[in-house]
Design an enzyme around this catalytic site. Structure first.
Site, PDB file in Angstrom:
ATOM      1  N   ASP A  43       0.790  -1.160  -0.215  1.00 35.92           N
ATOM      2  CA  ASP A  43      -0.015   0.029  -0.035  1.00 35.92           C
ATOM      3  C   ASP A  43       0.790   1.174   0.069  1.00 35.92           C
ATOM      4  O   ASP A  43       0.314   2.368   0.022  1.00 35.92           O
ATOM      5  CB  ASP A  43      -1.014  -0.055   1.137  1.00 35.92           C
ATOM      6  CG  ASP A  43      -0.431  -0.227   2.315  1.00 35.92           C
ATOM      7  OD1 ASP A  43       1.001  -0.141   2.525  1.00 35.92           O
ATOM      8  OD2 ASP A  43      -1.045  -0.184   3.491  1.00 35.92           O
ATOM      9  N   LYS A 111      -1.586  -9.301   2.438  1.00 32.62           N
ATOM     10  CA  LYS A 111      -0.605  -8.865   3.742  1.00 32.62           C
ATOM     11  C   LYS A 111      -1.688  -8.161   4.693  1.00 32.62           C
ATOM     12  O   LYS A 111      -2.356  -7.213   4.239  1.00 32.62           O
ATOM     13  CB  LYS A 111       0.604  -8.092   3.397  1.00 32.62           C
ATOM     14  CG  LYS A 111       1.331  -7.696   4.520  1.00 32.62           C
ATOM     15  CD  LYS A 111       2.625  -7.586   4.339  1.00 32.62           C
ATOM     16  CE  LYS A 111       2.886  -6.096   3.423  1.00 32.62           C
ATOM     17  NZ  LYS A 111       2.623  -5.041   4.304  1.00 32.62           N
ATOM     18  N   GLU A 113      -1.816  -6.134   8.127  1.00 30.78           N
ATOM     19  CA  GLU A 113      -0.863  -5.550   9.148  1.00 30.78           C
ATOM     20  C   GLU A 113      -1.599  -5.781  10.375  1.00 30.78           C
ATOM     21  O   GLU A 113      -2.859  -5.427  10.700  1.00 30.78           O
ATOM     22  CB  GLU A 113      -1.063  -3.830   9.033  1.00 30.78           C
ATOM     23  CG  GLU A 113      -0.075  -3.403   7.701  1.00 30.78           C
ATOM     24  CD  GLU A 113       0.074  -1.784   7.752  1.00 30.78           C
ATOM     25  OE1 GLU A 113      -0.235  -1.212   8.699  1.00 30.78           O
ATOM     26  OE2 GLU A 113       0.892  -1.503   6.623  1.00 30.78           O
ATOM     27  N   GLU A 180       8.631  -4.943  10.645  1.00 26.56           N
ATOM     28  CA  GLU A 180       9.106  -3.573  10.198  1.00 26.56           C
ATOM     29  C   GLU A 180       9.701  -2.829  11.277  1.00 26.56           C
ATOM     30  O   GLU A 180       8.842  -2.508  12.265  1.00 26.56           O
ATOM     31  CB  GLU A 180       8.289  -2.798   9.246  1.00 26.56           C
ATOM     32  CG  GLU A 180       8.685  -1.643   8.969  1.00 26.56           C
ATOM     33  CD  GLU A 180       7.563  -0.971   7.860  1.00 26.56           C
ATOM     34  OE1 GLU A 180       6.873  -1.608   7.375  1.00 26.56           O
ATOM     35  OE2 GLU A 180       7.912   0.280   7.551  1.00 26.56           O
TER      36      GLU A 180
HETATM   37  O1  KIV Z   1       3.454  -1.245   1.781  1.00 25.06           O
HETATM   38  C1  KIV Z   1       4.658  -1.632   1.639  1.00 25.06           C
HETATM   39  O2  KIV Z   1       5.575  -1.454   0.682  1.00 25.06           O
HETATM   40  C2  KIV Z   1       5.242  -2.474   3.055  1.00 25.06           C
HETATM   41  C3  KIV Z   1       6.675  -2.741   2.876  1.00 25.06           C
HETATM   42  C4  KIV Z   1       7.286  -1.569   3.300  1.00 25.06           C
HETATM   43  C5  KIV Z   1       6.740  -3.786   3.794  1.00 25.06           C
HETATM   44  O3  KIV Z   1       4.330  -2.829   3.463  1.00 25.06           O
END
Ligand code: KIV
Length: 263
Positions: A43, A111, A113, A180
């Site tokens: 994102d 993914k 969070e 992260e």
């Molecule tokens: O959105 C993104 O690019 C990410 C990476 C920094 C892991 O989540």
């Protein structure tokens, strides 16, 4: 890597995993032709491509359009798509709808969070056949809650919480975990404690792999240089120079040359 199972094998065989972001077909083709393992349609596209100040501005439609473009650029590679801001907080049905949209656009996995408060969503997605990559530590969608892009897991209590969250996401069925901006010792400890591979960004060298935002690696943004990202190219400078050479050629009547003119 052709499937998400290859990530587990890589961790078992201590083969470092390399993930890079890509947001369009052209960059996806370049990454696919490289030695990198998988693509993340992060994102971060909201910031890198659309110029927004944070990832909070990414929407399901924005993510789906970029996933589709990336998939057109690479038919085979594992492509992970970020579930955008709040999409896992509006109930399981909504999260499943957004994840479905991203999978139908071409993602191999999504993914997510964080974990607290959306445990059910993660297990529902996994139970629905949608592979989930978890993301803990500095989760940029919570930037306003964190009061900025701050390193996480510094205090003993915070480190303990992150270790517990890592255990939870593994138990909920996540196939990998992005860590992260957490202390390197903590990232190494989580990597040892968990069976699933960890992919670090600003988390030291002890994770199962590394991820970078492609524009940071290529140095496309002259102003932005996170301390944990290494520039392998001064892209902004090289591109600027190429544009200036073209401009000077046009102004000096050196472009187009005879062989560049269609008869
Ligand atoms: O959105 C993104 O690019 C990410 C990476 C920094 C892991 O989540």
């Amino acid at each position: 890597m052709k499937t998400i199972l290859d990530l587990a094998r890589a961790k078992r065989e201590q083969q470092p995993i390399v993930m890079l972001t890509a947001y369009d077909a052209l960059m996806a083709r370049i990454v696919a032709a490289s030695e990198a393992d998988l693509i993340l349609v992060g994102d971060s596209v909201a910031m890198v491509v659309h110029g927004f100040p944070s990832t909070v501005h990414a929407t399901p439609e924005m993510m789906a359009a970029h996933v589709a473009a990336v998939r057109r650029g690479t038919p085979d590679m594992v492509v992970v798509a970020d579930m955008p801001f709040l999409s896992v907080r509006r109930g399981t049905a909504y999260a499943a709808e957004v994840a479905g949209q991203l999978m139908q656009a071409g993602a191999t996995a999504v993914k997510v969070e964080g974990v607290t408060g959306h445990e059910e969503v993660i297990s529902h997605l996994v139970g629905s056949g949608i592979p989930v990559m978890a993301h803990l530590g500095l989760t940029p969608q919570s930037v306003h809650q964190f009061g900025g892009y701050r390193f996480q897991g510094r205090s003993a209590a915070d480190a303990e919480r992150l270790r517990d969250e890592a255990r939870q996401v593994e138990e909920l069925g996540a196939f990998a975990l992005v860590l992260e901006c957490v202390p390197s010792a903590l990232a190494s400890q989580i990597t040892e404690e968990r069976a699933i591979p960890t992919i670090g960004i600003g988390a030291g060298a002890g994770t199962s792999g590394q991820v970078l935002v492609i524009s940071d690696l290529l140095g496309l943004d002259a102003q932005f240089q996170p301390r944990f990202a290494r520039r392998y190219l001064e892209g902004h400078q090289l591109i600027g120079e190429a544009i200036n050479r073209f401009t000077r050629d046009v102004r000096g009547a050196r472009f187009p040359a005879r062989e560049e003119v269609l008869a």
